[in-house]
Design a protein around this motif. Structure first.
Motif, PDB file in Angstrom:
ATOM      1  N   ARG A 194      -5.836   7.301  -2.405  1.00 48.29           N
ATOM      2  CA  ARG A 194      -4.775   8.319  -2.397  1.00 48.29           C
ATOM      3  C   ARG A 194      -4.416   8.820  -3.791  1.00 48.29           C
ATOM      4  NH1 ARG A 194      -0.775   4.299   0.799  1.00 48.29           N
ATOM      5  NH2 ARG A 194      -2.208   3.674   2.471  1.00 48.29           N
ATOM      6  N   VAL A 195      -4.934   8.175  -4.831  1.00 50.43           N
ATOM      7  CA  VAL A 195      -4.516   8.517  -6.190  1.00 50.43           C
ATOM      8  C   VAL A 195      -5.736   8.695  -7.089  1.00 50.43           C
ATOM      9  CG1 VAL A 195      -2.342   7.260  -5.945  1.00 50.43           C
ATOM     10  CG2 VAL A 195      -4.337   6.105  -6.930  1.00 50.43           C
TER      11      VAL A 195
ATOM     12  N   PRO B  68       0.809  -1.232   0.000  1.00 53.12           N
ATOM     13  CA  PRO B  68       0.000   0.000   0.000  1.00 53.12           C
ATOM     14  C   PRO B  68       0.833   1.267   0.000  1.00 53.12           C
ATOM     15  CG  PRO B  68      -0.070  -1.080   2.152  1.00 53.12           C
ATOM     16  CD  PRO B  68       0.573  -2.047   1.218  1.00 53.12           C
ATOM     17  N   GLU B  69       2.044   1.190   0.509  1.00 55.48           N
ATOM     18  CA  GLU B  69       2.877   2.388   0.594  1.00 55.48           C
ATOM     19  C   GLU B  69       3.312   2.918  -0.770  1.00 55.48           C
ATOM     20  OE1 GLU B  69       5.728  -1.120   0.612  1.00 55.48           O
ATOM     21  OE2 GLU B  69       3.754  -0.633   1.454  1.00 55.48           O
ATOM     22  N   LEU B  70       3.173   2.100  -1.809  1.00 55.03           N
ATOM     23  CA  LEU B  70       3.548   2.547  -3.159  1.00 55.03           C
ATOM     24  C   LEU B  70       2.534   3.514  -3.749  1.00 55.03           C
ATOM     25  CD1 LEU B  70       4.744  -0.812  -4.788  1.00 55.03           C
ATOM     26  CD2 LEU B  70       6.171   1.004  -3.805  1.00 55.03           C
ATOM     27  N   PHE B  71       1.295   3.464  -3.248  1.00 58.18           N
ATOM     28  CA  PHE B  71       0.217   4.238  -3.837  1.00 58.18           C
ATOM     29  C   PHE B  71       0.146   5.621  -3.201  1.00 58.18           C
ATOM     30  CE2 PHE B  71      -0.467  -0.031  -5.010  1.00 58.18           C
ATOM     31  CZ  PHE B  71      -1.201  -0.021  -6.189  1.00 58.18           C
TER      32      PHE B  71
ATOM     33  N   THR C  33       2.694   7.590  -3.704  1.00 57.69           N
ATOM     34  CA  THR C  33       4.103   7.980  -3.783  1.00 57.69           C
ATOM     35  C   THR C  33       4.603   7.652  -5.194  1.00 57.69           C
ATOM     36  OG1 THR C  33       4.695   5.820  -2.820  1.00 57.69           O
ATOM     37  CG2 THR C  33       4.518   7.695  -1.319  1.00 57.69           C
ATOM     38  N   ARG C  34       5.019   6.432  -5.376  1.00 59.79           N
ATOM     39  CA  ARG C  34       5.524   6.008  -6.684  1.00 59.79           C
ATOM     40  C   ARG C  34       4.396   5.816  -7.704  1.00 59.79           C
ATOM     41  NH1 ARG C  34       9.215   0.633  -7.417  1.00 59.79           N
ATOM     42  NH2 ARG C  34       9.849   0.943  -9.588  1.00 59.79           N
ATOM     43  N   ILE C  35       3.299   5.210  -7.259  1.00 60.65           N
ATOM     44  CA  ILE C  35       2.151   4.998  -8.142  1.00 60.65           C
ATOM     45  C   ILE C  35       1.213   6.186  -7.991  1.00 60.65           C
ATOM     46  CG2 ILE C  35       0.164   3.524  -8.648  1.00 60.65           C
ATOM     47  CD1 ILE C  35       1.939   1.182  -7.590  1.00 60.65           C
ATOM     48  N   ALA C  36       1.019   6.907  -9.107  1.00 63.50           N
ATOM     49  CA  ALA C  36       0.319   8.188  -9.077  1.00 63.50           C
ATOM     50  C   ALA C  36      -1.097   8.122  -9.606  1.00 63.50           C
ATOM     51  CB  ALA C  36       1.115   9.218  -9.884  1.00 63.50           C
ATOM     52  N   GLY C  37      -1.497   6.995 -10.175  1.00 62.74           N
ATOM     53  CA  GLY C  37      -2.841   6.872 -10.710  1.00 62.74           C
ATOM     54  C   GLY C  37      -3.133   5.426 -11.067  1.00 62.74           C
ATOM     55  N   VAL C  38      -4.430   5.095 -11.150  1.00 65.78           N
ATOM     56  CA  VAL C  38      -4.848   3.722 -11.433  1.00 65.78           C
ATOM     57  C   VAL C  38      -6.072   3.745 -12.341  1.00 65.78           C
ATOM     58  CG1 VAL C  38      -5.883   1.636 -10.428  1.00 65.78           C
ATOM     59  CG2 VAL C  38      -3.909   2.708  -9.311  1.00 65.78           C
ATOM     60  N   ALA C  39      -6.090   2.835 -13.321  1.00 66.02           N
ATOM     61  CA  ALA C  39      -7.286   2.591 -14.130  1.00 66.02           C
ATOM     62  C   ALA C  39      -7.656   1.119 -14.003  1.00 66.02           C
ATOM     63  CB  ALA C  39      -7.044   2.949 -15.588  1.00 66.02           C
ATOM     64  N   LEU C  40      -8.897   0.860 -13.653  1.00 65.35           N
ATOM     65  CA  LEU C  40      -9.413  -0.505 -13.485  1.00 65.35           C
ATOM     66  C   LEU C  40     -10.500  -0.718 -14.529  1.00 65.35           C
ATOM     67  CD1 LEU C  40      -9.691  -0.511  -9.590  1.00 65.35           C
ATOM     68  CD2 LEU C  40      -7.852  -1.502 -10.962  1.00 65.35           C
ATOM     69  N   VAL C  41     -10.212  -1.555 -15.521  1.00 57.09           N
ATOM     70  CA  VAL C  41     -11.116  -1.771 -16.652  1.00 57.09           C
ATOM     71  C   VAL C  41     -11.738  -3.159 -16.538  1.00 57.09           C
ATOM     72  CG1 VAL C  41     -11.302  -1.865 -19.167  1.00 57.09           C
ATOM     73  CG2 VAL C  41      -9.676  -0.275 -18.094  1.00 57.09           C
ATOM     74  N   SER C  42     -13.060  -3.212 -16.473  1.00 55.77           N
ATOM     75  CA  SER C  42     -13.789  -4.494 -16.459  1.00 55.77           C
ATOM     76  C   SER C  42     -13.217  -5.451 -15.421  1.00 55.77           C
ATOM     77  CB  SER C  42     -13.730  -5.152 -17.849  1.00 55.77           C
ATOM     78  OG  SER C  42     -14.239  -4.305 -18.831  1.00 55.77           O
ATOM     79  N   THR C  43     -13.140  -4.987 -14.187  1.00 54.70           N
ATOM     80  CA  THR C  43     -12.497  -5.802 -13.160  1.00 54.70           C
ATOM     81  C   THR C  43     -13.353  -5.856 -11.904  1.00 54.70           C
ATOM     82  OG1 THR C  43     -10.347  -6.291 -12.164  1.00 54.70           O
ATOM     83  CG2 THR C  43     -11.084  -4.017 -12.054  1.00 54.70           C
TER      84      THR C  43
END
Length: 395
Positions: free
Chosen positions: A325-326, A206-209, A211-221
């Motif tokens: 967070r993102v 979780p600590e990556l989100f 900080t390093r991971i700045a955004g997320v897209a979840l498609v058909s999940t």
């Protein structure tokens, strides 16, 4: 009557139920979370050759662009890779990676494909985002696009069956990030099982989100509760699928050659089911249907069987908090029979700042069926992330 435990009895059971098991199991369960796209056999052979040439490091090597790339059967003029690489996982499996855009771009998007798919499933986004993510300043791409094949898929190597878990896929994703995106903000884009891989990474790290991971897209999940899905099938067929799936899974794992042969015999059934489960439109280009049929036919049945229990048993509810967070995009087709839109709506409901996009007239393979809407939504997410990070704005 007692059930025979003798191998010959199991073999007889596999043979008598094989046609039904392979046809219904593959069509109604094997394609249940995503539909296959594969690389050519020569690509996998080339990957193994390169592995022998370049040594034992985690990031094995950059190789000439196009060496591991498959011809696009859709004729979509998919953008040729600027860089092609092999990345070695913690248990020694080689993952095939392709990149588009400058290595020093201010933002990187990593695309994670679905169950039994390959990076080729992103063919339209790969082509069109490369064009959209160009700034007015010399048309220099303001984001780098990174695509890779999961273990056992596409041009990547096979792992041990014991490692056919979402935890392992999440570890593989982190390995790709470490090897190919060691610096700078990252947007993770996951379709179907790829989205589940992203959610599993969020649970594990979780600590990556934020900080390093700045955004997320979840498609058909989905974040879980997948074992009881009926995939839009009538109740009788749902019961039949439940009855034969254990036999189909045993056959696929223990007698893959027989299962492959049976799958070829049941090609018409699998093709019809694939079309119904993957697409909602009635005017889908026949070339796209043939593309998907080729995907199904190229995915090893034992890979399908090994991963299915992990997908059906997914519980990624703990991933929601890190994603708050993102900037997050949740996208689904309104007629997805494999992972119904309610799963995406539930995810979005737990992420109050997420953007929910429901694409009309689209099924599970929305990224292939309605590519323009998916590409536009992803470009919008990249703009949001770039604006928040103060980097050059895409598009």
């Amino acid at each position: 009557m007692a059930r025979s435990a003798h191998p010959s009895g199991q073999h007889h059971l596999g043979r008598t139920a094989g046609l039904i098991g392979a046809a219904v199991g593959l069509a109604a369960a094997g394609t249940a979370i995503g539909v296959a796209v594969t690389r050519s056999a020569t690509s996998a052979v080339r990957a193994n050759q390169l592995a022998g040439e370049v040594g034992d490091g985690r990031q094995v090597a950059d190789v000439p662009a196009g060496e591991l790339r498959q011809e696009d059967p859709l004729g979509a003029a998919s953008r040729t890779a600027d860089r092609t690489a092999l990345v070695r996982t913690d248990d020694g499996v080689l993952l095939s990676v392709e990149e588009i855009g400058p290595a020093d771009a201010p933002l990187t998007a990593v695309f994670v494909h679905g169950y039994a798919l390959s990076m080729a499933s992103w063919t339209f986004q790969r082509r069109d985002l490369a064009a959209q993510l160009a700034t007015a300043n010399g048309h220099r791409p303001s984001a780098r696009l990174v695509f890779y094949d999961h273990r056992g898929h596409g041009a990547s190597g096979r792992g041990d069956a014991a490692h056919a878990t979402l935890d392992q896929l999440a570890t593989d994703l982190e390995t790709v990030l470490d090897a190919r995106v060691p610096r700078g903000p990252v947007v993770l884009v996951g379709h179907s099982m790829g989205g589940m891989t992203v959610l599993t990474l969020a649970q594990r790290r979780p600590e990556l989100f934020g900080t390093r991971i700045a955004g997320v897209a979840l498609v058909s999940t989905s974040s879980g509760n997948l074992a009881e899905l009926d995939f839009g099938l009538p109740q009788l067929l749902t019961r039949l699928r439940t009855a034969v799936l254990p036999v189909a899974a045993w056959t696929m794992r223990r007698r893959p050659a027989f299962a492959e042969h049976t799958r070829k015999l049941a090609h018409g059934i699998v093709s019809a089911a694939t079309w119904s489960l993957s697409f909602a439109s009635t005017d889908v280009d026949p070339a796209l249907g043939r593309y998907v049929d080729a995907m199904i036919g190229g995915t090893p049945v034992d890979v399908i069987a090994e991963l299915y229990p992990a997908i059906a048993g997914l519980d990624a509810g703990g991933a929601v908090e890190p994603l708050r967070r993102v900037p997050t995009l949740v996208l689904t087709g309104d007629a997805d029979k494999m992972i119904p839109r309610a799963h995406s709506e539930e995810l979005a409901g737990e992420l109050p700042d997420a953007e929910l996009v429901v694409v009309p007239g689209a099924g599970h393979l929305v990224l292939l069926e309605k590519p323009e809407q998916v590409t536009d939504a992803l470009a919008g997410l990249f703009r949001r992330v770039a604006a928040e990070r103060g980097s050059v704005r895409p598009g």
